[in-house]
Every structure is written in structure tokens, then in C-alpha cells.
Motif scaffolding. Sequence first.
Motif, PDB file in Angstrom:
ATOM      1  N   PHE A 110       1.000  -1.027  -0.025  1.00  0.00           N
ATOM      2  CA  PHE A 110      -0.042  -0.126  -0.051  1.00  0.00           C
ATOM      3  C   PHE A 110       0.976   1.210  -0.110  1.00  0.00           C
ATOM      4  CE2 PHE A 110       0.474  -1.699   4.157  1.00  0.00           C
ATOM      5  CZ  PHE A 110       1.416  -0.629   4.781  1.00  0.00           C
ATOM      6  N   GLN A 111       0.291   2.305  -0.350  1.00  0.00           N
ATOM      7  CA  GLN A 111       1.047   3.646  -0.435  1.00  0.00           C
ATOM      8  C   GLN A 111       0.128   4.393   0.742  1.00  0.00           C
ATOM      9  OE1 GLN A 111       2.253   5.160  -4.234  1.00  0.00           O
ATOM     10  NE2 GLN A 111       2.448   3.365  -5.072  1.00  0.00           N
ATOM     11  N   CYS A 112      -0.690   4.938   0.213  1.00  0.00           N
ATOM     12  CA  CYS A 112      -1.632   5.651   1.157  1.00  0.00           C
ATOM     13  C   CYS A 112      -2.202   4.812   2.102  1.00  0.00           C
ATOM     14  CB  CYS A 112      -2.720   6.773   0.575  1.00  0.00           C
ATOM     15  SG  CYS A 112      -4.064   6.270   0.055  1.00  0.00           S
ATOM     16  N   GLY A 113      -2.838   3.692   1.658  1.00  0.00           N
ATOM     17  CA  GLY A 113      -3.267   2.743   2.759  1.00  0.00           C
ATOM     18  C   GLY A 113      -4.736   2.895   2.698  1.00  0.00           C
ATOM     19  N   TYR A 114      -5.407   3.864   1.892  1.00  0.00           N
ATOM     20  CA  TYR A 114      -6.881   4.153   2.122  1.00  0.00           C
ATOM     21  C   TYR A 114      -7.849   3.172   1.517  1.00  0.00           C
ATOM     22  CZ  TYR A 114     -11.000   6.977   2.821  1.00  0.00           C
ATOM     23  OH  TYR A 114     -12.188   7.537   3.071  1.00  0.00           O
ATOM     24  N   CYS A 115      -7.211   2.288   0.445  1.00  0.00           N
ATOM     25  CA  CYS A 115      -7.860   1.343  -0.094  1.00  0.00           C
ATOM     26  C   CYS A 115      -7.679  -0.214   0.514  1.00  0.00           C
ATOM     27  CB  CYS A 115      -7.599   0.917  -1.606  1.00  0.00           C
ATOM     28  SG  CYS A 115      -5.749   0.323  -1.800  1.00  0.00           S
ATOM     29  N   CYS A 147      -7.518   0.969  -6.243  1.00  0.00           N
ATOM     30  CA  CYS A 147      -6.483   1.783  -5.710  1.00  0.00           C
ATOM     31  C   CYS A 147      -5.660   2.810  -6.548  1.00  0.00           C
ATOM     32  CB  CYS A 147      -5.228   0.896  -5.492  1.00  0.00           C
ATOM     33  SG  CYS A 147      -3.788   1.470  -4.706  1.00  0.00           S
ATOM     34  N   ARG A 148      -6.160   4.254  -5.945  1.00  0.00           N
ATOM     35  CA  ARG A 148      -5.661   5.082  -6.621  1.00  0.00           C
ATOM     36  C   ARG A 148      -4.412   5.426  -6.808  1.00  0.00           C
ATOM     37  NH1 ARG A 148      -6.752   7.057 -10.918  1.00  0.00           N
ATOM     38  NH2 ARG A 148      -6.571   9.170 -10.373  1.00  0.00           N
ATOM     39  N   CYS A 149      -3.532   4.908  -5.820  1.00  0.00           N
ATOM     40  CA  CYS A 149      -2.109   5.027  -5.723  1.00  0.00           C
ATOM     41  C   CYS A 149      -1.681   4.173  -6.597  1.00  0.00           C
ATOM     42  CB  CYS A 149      -1.263   4.861  -4.365  1.00  0.00           C
ATOM     43  SG  CYS A 149      -2.166   5.711  -3.012  1.00  0.00           S
TER      44      CYS A 149
ATOM     45  N   LEU B 359      -8.437   8.491  -3.329  1.00  0.00           N
ATOM     46  CA  LEU B 359      -9.462   7.568  -2.666  1.00  0.00           C
ATOM     47  C   LEU B 359     -10.262   8.150  -1.566  1.00  0.00           C
ATOM     48  CD1 LEU B 359     -10.839   4.990  -3.868  1.00  0.00           C
ATOM     49  CD2 LEU B 359      -9.520   3.725  -2.236  1.00  0.00           C
TER      50      LEU B 359
HETATM   51  S1  FES Z   1      -2.911   2.837  -1.466  1.00  0.00           S
HETATM   52 FE1  FES Z   1      -3.740   4.662  -1.781  1.00  0.00          FE
HETATM   53  S2  FES Z   1      -5.653   4.199  -2.686  1.00  0.00           S
HETATM   54 FE2  FES Z   1      -4.558   2.162  -2.468  1.00  0.00          FE
END
Ligand code: FES
Lengths: 170, 716
Positions: A110-115, A147-149, B359
Amino acid sequence: MSQISAEVTSFVTPQSYELLINGQRRSVRTEPGRSLLEVLREDLDLTGTKYGCGEGQCGACTVLVNGQRAHACKLTVQEVIGQSILTIEGLAADGQLHPVQEAFLAEQAFQCGYCTAGMILSAVALFHQRPNPTEAEIVQWMNGNVCRCCGYPRILRAIRRAAEMLRKSS
Amino acid sequence: MKPDALIPRTGDSTTSEAWFANASPAMDRREFLHQLGVGVFWMVTGTSVWAQARRPTAGGAGERLPLQARLHLGEDGSITVFCGKVECGQGARAEIVQAAAEELRVPAEIVHVLLADTAKVPDDGITAGSRTTPQTVPAIRRAAAAAREWLRQTAAKHWGVDLSELEVRNGAVRHPREDRRFGYSDAARLAVEDPVWQQAVPTDLPLAAPVRWQVMGQSLPRPNAREVVTGQYRYPSDLRRPGLFYGAVLRPPAFGARLVSVDLEAAARAVPGVVTVREDSFVGVAAATSAEARRALAALAATARWGESSQPSSRTIYDHLRREVEEPVPPNPFREEFTSAVREWRATYRLAYVQHVPLETRAALAEWTDQGLTVWMGTQNPFGCRAELARALGLPPEQVRVIVPDFGGGFGGKHTAEAGIEAARLARAARRPVLMHWSREEEFVWAYYRPAAVIDVEAGLDASGHIMYWHFVNMNSGRAALDTPYAVGRSHCRHVPARSPLRQGSYRALAATANHFARESAMDELAALAGLDPLDFRLRHLPTGRLRTVLEEVARRFRWRERIRSAHRGVGFGLACGTEKGSFVATCVEVAMDEATAEIRVREVVQVFECGAIVNPENLLAQVEGCILMGLGPALWEEIRFTQGRVVNGTLSRYRVPRFSDLPKLEIHLLDRPEFPSAGGGETPIVAVAPAIANAVARATGRRIRHMPIRLDAAA
Ligand code: FES
Ligand code: FES
């Protein structure tokens, strides 16, 4: 999550609902018609389940209902009375991470981890159905999770790794 | 010693302690600290010495800061770094830990980073433009090196030994002869009083050379990874406070529409207890649940009357922008001069507006106290947002505190404070904390866009196929990577701003994507005109240098020369390269076209990327992968469509973003060049993706699509 839409504008009487979430009975008093996502996040302080689109398109709100994956944004609170709901907060048992969680950590998936919560629960649901999914099955199954990242390659690696871990442990 | 003694007290005494007392019952103190991004207990007073020390330019390098504004040594052995950057998935948190640990010579685990709390950290500028790696990382390293040298000197004085006999290893110096050790935790107390910690960090201390890196150059995972996979980590939209209300804001039906009248009471008739606010054109409500807030807003919206103005549509947007330029488009200055050009060529390229679609949509929680306003929000620009909030709410900036928890994606789209301002207005009226969490539709319509672009290119070739002149004008989208990196005879590259009807702002790599799309497409068109292979044509215009190196490398790895000979129907190969902000990229793609459905599928991407000495290989690789895959969206599908000021595809079901099934075979090579300074890697890898695809499509179909998104079914 504010949004302008034509909604019922008449006064709504709150009702009590008994929910079974992460193995615990939780009772909420709220108006009918609210989404499970909002009730989790606003009434039960379970914010690990995320809002991404509100229309079943991104998978950020993925939860398991009786072991099947579902979009919490598309379910109303009445619809899940008496069903067994699993959210990301309930996935690790007694502080022991689920293999899919371990795999996401190991692959830094994950990058931002929001997904991530939605991705993990989708993968868990996949393994319930198919302990040994093919690559194509994984891609097809996961395609509803955005996943937008764009960490897709790593997420796939994590899912493959988790499949391997589950195979070894069974 | 109390850690707070490190920071000179001033009048303001908002302590973190007081905050914990208020924290929501569902949030224990440890969790709350984790939201702040620091795993140790510490407290500190509000206004700050570094606010004065900061350079007025807000340049972001934070260079003249006193050491204590950057670092704190804990007696428990912990070390805290204060930094004004944010974490939104790009990996700043890990990178800053690495930078500090490297120069302090301590294990990464004991370094904690406190990011982006305007009351506690220095202003390191906006988190954008790939500047964390080249600017903030060196600033952190210098501070850490200063602390390390101070430790040595302190020990030398203490023990009466020669400085040259002491070296810091694993967080401590050892006595050269006796069994004694002096570490950062032993020195913590001394740091408080020592004037060295109040002085500006020296700029001339030696930093570890890349060949000697122990912690930098490694793949350190994100420090709060476990909280992320267990759903414990609180993103801005997840924050809750006692008595929290949820906000909803009345939006115009179209861009440029003005509110004529609205019946504010309609809200309370629908939802008793709702708070309704009107301040000029701002109308919003706050209620105990977001469902109630939406219901109240819907009732209110039904009474609103709007005055609309004429607005353009996406169909005519490019003509509109060309008409609405803010200064005359400069003519090609070379046309007359180069009468000897054997071939003259011109083309226009166009790019649509796109959204960032992080997101996590915009989210902000605002809370007023006697001291002023605190806003937790997801933004790449904490200090800029503090200023914006102060202006909007009529407060001095010192009374506004912005705290940025790690948030769910930015991509250049979260530089502004709109959700924070809305939350603050509502919270002021409601006299309680308010969370504004934008819906996806709001994010699509009311967040700013990546600018649309119209780009005119003119060039002349000589008899040997060399570019004699190059004239390049970007209308509206920006100047990033505007100048050509190729060795051309004469070059004239300009950006002409235009009055964009849509609100626009930055995006990953800014206009570098637009400018590369036009330039690299044009290079292929010119190569064809010269009768040369696109690779050879480029190499002729790149006699030496880092760009040539990545281009040669990608061609070798893709086996460009062999593969282009093996033409198959409906399959094309394309390449493109480019440079921006000190990094270099070259990309080859294979695409397949389905003529029946007009679908373009990118089957393979090979990319070589070079950004100097690599700080964190895994994170860099993740950034490069992310750039390439994210880049497929605007290259192939993403485009905001609007009719008379109304966005018609502002939902995820109507706006296609890359998904798992779009994943091509991906081969990425990072060239590590320790002899060059480290540049950022979260942007430039995106720029060559779209032109490589356009070039592949042209090669396979004979159709040159001069538009992004590249679509076979659209008139180019
Ligand atoms: S890690 Fe950022 S949206 Fe998947
Ligand atoms: S929020 Fe439920 S699918 Fe996107």
C-alpha cells in the motif's frame, strides 16, 4: 459525506437495531435507511471501513456479511440485522494478524493505505470461495476494488503470498 | 528533564495534555498520538521559535532552523524529528526516518517523526513538486549530523579525550580506553541547555556519502504500516471528537451559478436540531449524523433559486481556451529565418481536464477553543492552508492550527483548504466540532482539476533530418518541462496562460505530462517525416547525457530494434522519454488495438528511471509503478465532460480510472547514480507513458491521435 440528493425529507423516527459485528452484539438507535457504512463509521466508531464512492464502485467500504463480501455503502442498516458482519477491525484474532494482513505488510502492498482494508477483506472473501485462485481469478475478483495510488502489482503479490501462506497452514 | 523544556515557553500554553483530556472516549491516548504520527509521549507549548527563524520565502528547505526545532532527544532513548511535510502515500514518513537515522547513526526503529502540525513543526513548504527528497531530506540530514557532532564533542569534553578518537556508532560514542559509553539518551538532558541546540543548524557538516549509507538506500517500510492493515489508523475522515456534528454544504447546480435566494428555515423544518449557516454565498448545515445533514440540506436545496451564467462545454473547450488566452500567442520567430528548411511541420495537441480522484475525498474536522481554531485535515499544504483558513475566518495565523494526519492520496490535488474552511464556519456556528467529508461527486465537481491544454508545435528539418528550429506554445496548462531537452538548432518555447472556465491547479508532474505528450508525439511525427526510426531520431538529438542513457537502456531492455521489425496487425510499439526536476525517464510500450470496439489495451510497459542516488529503492519502485499505472487513466480514458458548466461524468461509475484488469506486464529498471544528488521520484515517471502509447497507436494504425485521452473512436 455530504451530498445533494433528493432524499426523504419527512421526519424519520429512530429505531433500535441489534447488529452482530466482529462477534459482538452492538445495538444502535438510528433512523432506518442509513447505510451500514455510515452506521459503522458514525455510530459505532468503526472507521476502518472507508468511504470512497458511495455507489459500489471502489470497494473501499468492503465488509464481510456471513463470510461474503459486501459493499457497506450499498447496504442499509435494516438489511444486516442478525447477520454476522466482519470489518477490518475484527479480522486479526487476539492480536494475531490474519495471513492476508501479514502478506500486505510483507509486500508493503500500500501507499496511502486508504484502499487497504477493502482490499484485504475482498481477498479474504476470495479465499473463502477459492483457496487456490488462479491469477486471472484474482484479477477478476479484485477488479471492483480501486487503488488510486495504483499499487496493484504489490497488492497482487500480497494476495499470492497470502494464498501460499494459507496453503501451508492448512 | 521534561521534553517540553526543549521548547522555550511563550504566552500560549495549549498543551497536548489538554487535548488528550478532550479526546474522544473511543480514542485512547496512544491512538491519538499515533494519529499525530508519533509513538512517544511528549508535550510542547504552542507558538514557536522556528516560526521566527523561518525564512520569509517559505521556500521549504527549513535551512536556518535551530537544531531544537528539528530534533528532540528523549531520555528514554527515543528520538523525534519535526517536519512540515505530509504523508499521503508517497513515502515521506519512512524517508525522513531514514534521513535522520542515517546521520544520527541510530537504528531506524527509535526515530519517530512528527509531521505537519503547524503548532509543532517547522514550515518545510508544500509537499509537492518532488521536493521532499532533494530539499527536506538534506535539511533533516544536516540537523541529524549536527546532533551527532554535538554528541561527539560533548563526550570529548566530558571525558577529556581527543575528538578524533570518538565516533558515533549505534547511537552512542565509546570511550577509547575505558569501558564507558555515552549515548543520545544520556545527552538528552544536556541538549536542553546547550546553546548549540538553540543555534541554526550549520550547513557545512559532512553528510554520509551514498556508498557508506547504512539506513538510507534501504527499503524501510512505512512506520505505521501495522495500523493501516488493521484499520486502526485514523485518516482525516475517520477523526471523531466528543459532540461531533457532520456538515453538508449547498453547492451550485453549475459552475458560475449564483445563489439568488434560499429558505434557510427549510432545513430545521426537515431536521429539528440542525444547525444552518449562511455567510455570503456559503450555505451549509451541520447535524448529528451525515444522513440528517444531507436530509436537511436536500430540504434547503429544494428552496434555492440560482442565477446562472453562460458557461462553456467540454466539446468546445479547446477553441474556448485559445480564444481566452491572457496574452497574445507568440508567433514562430524562425519561419522567415529558416528558409533553408527542407521540411516544415506543425501540429496541435490537446489534453482534457482530469480529476485527481484521491481515494479519500477531502475531509476536515474543525474545532474552536478559547485559543482559536484547530483543523485536522488532509492537505499537502499545511502552512498554506493555515494562512488560507486565517484569511477566510478572520483570524491571525497564530490562532489557527492545522494538523495533518497521514491521508488517503493527494497527487497534487489537495493543496487548498476548502473543506477546512467549510468545517470551520459550521463549527463556529454550531459551537461544537464539525467534520466535513466531501462526497465523491463533490470531489469530482468542486475540487480543482488538472488543466486542459492546447499545444501548438512547429518545427523545421534540414536535409539530414535534423531539427533546425523548434517552436512550442502551451496554452493554459503550464510551464513544467516546457523546454525541449533535445539538441535542436534554435528553440522557442512559451507558456501562455488562459482564462480557464474550470478551477484548475496542480497534478502529479504538473504540465510536464502535457508538454511531454506534445513534444514526444511530435518527435515521432518528425522522425517519420525524416524517414528515421524514432529511437535513432531521438538519439541524434541527444548527443550525450543522462536522458540518452535511460533511452538507450530502455531500448535495449525492450529489444526495441528487434521488436519493431516484427509487426503484427493491431499491435504497436511506442517509445517516449523525458526529464523533469532532475530525474530522467524513458518508456517503451506495446499496445494492442481492437478495431471493432476501438479499445486500446496497453499490454506491456518497460520503463527506465533515474533520479540520482536512490534513497529507498522499494518505495521508489512503488512510486514509479504507481505513476505508470495512474498515468494510464488520463492517457486512455480520463476526461471531465461538462455541458454548460455542469459536469456530466462526476462519479466513479462514469469516470474510468485504472483497475486491476488494466495492469500491463510491467518491467521497471531504476538506475542508481550515486554520483548525482537524489531527486524525487513520485512525478516524472508519469510523463512518458501517454506519448509512448500515442506513438504505439500511430505505428499500429497509422492514425495519429493528438489528444489525451487517446481514443480511436474520437475525432483527433
Ligand atoms: S494505497 Fe492509496 S488508494 Fe490504495
Ligand atoms: S464506498 Fe462503497 S464501493 Fe465505494
